[in-house]
Design a protein around this motif. Structure first.
Motif, PDB file in Angstrom:
ATOM      1  N   PHE A  79      -7.319   8.288   5.733  1.00 35.82           N
ATOM      2  CA  PHE A  79      -6.343   7.237   5.488  1.00 35.82           C
ATOM      3  C   PHE A  79      -6.129   6.312   6.680  1.00 35.82           C
ATOM      4  N   ASP A  80      -6.842   6.539   7.782  1.00 36.42           N
ATOM      5  CA  ASP A  80      -6.716   5.662   8.944  1.00 36.42           C
ATOM      6  C   ASP A  80      -7.033   4.230   8.541  1.00 36.42           C
ATOM      7  N   ARG A  81      -6.166   3.324   8.902  1.00 35.70           N
ATOM      8  CA  ARG A  81      -6.329   1.885   8.657  1.00 35.70           C
ATOM      9  C   ARG A  81      -6.428   1.515   7.179  1.00 35.70           C
ATOM     10  N   VAL A  82      -5.872   2.345   6.319  1.00 36.91           N
ATOM     11  CA  VAL A  82      -5.855   2.029   4.896  1.00 36.91           C
ATOM     12  C   VAL A  82      -4.968   0.797   4.676  1.00 36.91           C
ATOM     13  N   GLU A  83      -5.373  -0.070   3.792  1.00 38.87           N
ATOM     14  CA  GLU A  83      -4.639  -1.319   3.585  1.00 38.87           C
ATOM     15  C   GLU A  83      -3.435  -1.149   2.671  1.00 38.87           C
ATOM     16  N   ASP A  84      -3.482  -0.189   1.755  1.00 37.06           N
ATOM     17  CA  ASP A  84      -2.394   0.014   0.805  1.00 37.06           C
ATOM     18  C   ASP A  84      -1.640   1.289   1.187  1.00 37.06           C
ATOM     19  N   VAL A  85      -0.461   1.147   1.784  1.00 35.01           N
ATOM     20  CA  VAL A  85       0.283   2.320   2.254  1.00 35.01           C
ATOM     21  C   VAL A  85       0.751   3.212   1.093  1.00 35.01           C
ATOM     22  N   ALA A  86       0.683   2.712  -0.132  1.00 35.51           N
ATOM     23  CA  ALA A  86       1.036   3.548  -1.280  1.00 35.51           C
ATOM     24  C   ALA A  86       0.059   4.709  -1.437  1.00 35.51           C
ATOM     25  N   MET A  87      -1.104   4.601  -0.825  1.00 43.50           N
ATOM     26  CA  MET A  87      -2.105   5.670  -0.894  1.00 43.50           C
ATOM     27  C   MET A  87      -1.776   6.812   0.076  1.00 43.50           C
ATOM     28  N   LEU A  88      -0.912   6.571   1.038  1.00 44.76           N
ATOM     29  CA  LEU A  88      -0.615   7.593   2.048  1.00 44.76           C
ATOM     30  C   LEU A  88       0.161   8.744   1.444  1.00 44.76           C
TER      31      LEU A  88
END
Length: 92
Positions: A79-88
């Motif tokens: 999840f590093d540098r993922v653009e959609d924080v909903a994925m965290l």
């Protein structure tokens, strides 16, 4: 030129918008390690300063300025540098 030059347009808020020269010099001389210090969500003041004390098995232990110790789970590296924080998995 005084430290408040140009700040008068901010009225009563001016002292809170800029540190004094002494405070700026003190802040510049304080040791800081970006890998150790962090902000921690706090229900009373939104965020408070913290210091990472330990990191192990995907969890970090943080001690806040007022001495509280919190443990937070860490998101996996995928999840590093993922653009959609909903994925965290974890948001703090």
């Amino acid at each position: 030129m005084s430290r408040d030059a140009g700040m008068e347009i901010f009225g009563e808020a001016a002292p809170y918008l800029r540190k004094s020269e002494k405070e700026r010099i003190e802040a510049q001389n304080q040791p800081f390690d970006a890998k150790t210090y962090c902000f921690v969500a706090d229900p009373e003041v939104e965020y408070t300063r913290g210091r990472i004390k330990a990191a192990q098995d995907g969890k970090i232990t943080v001690e806040t300025e007022d001495g509280r110790v919190n443990v937070y789970a860490m998101n996996p590296p995928k999840f590093d540098r993922v653009e959609d924080v909903a994925m965290l998995t974890h948001l703090h």
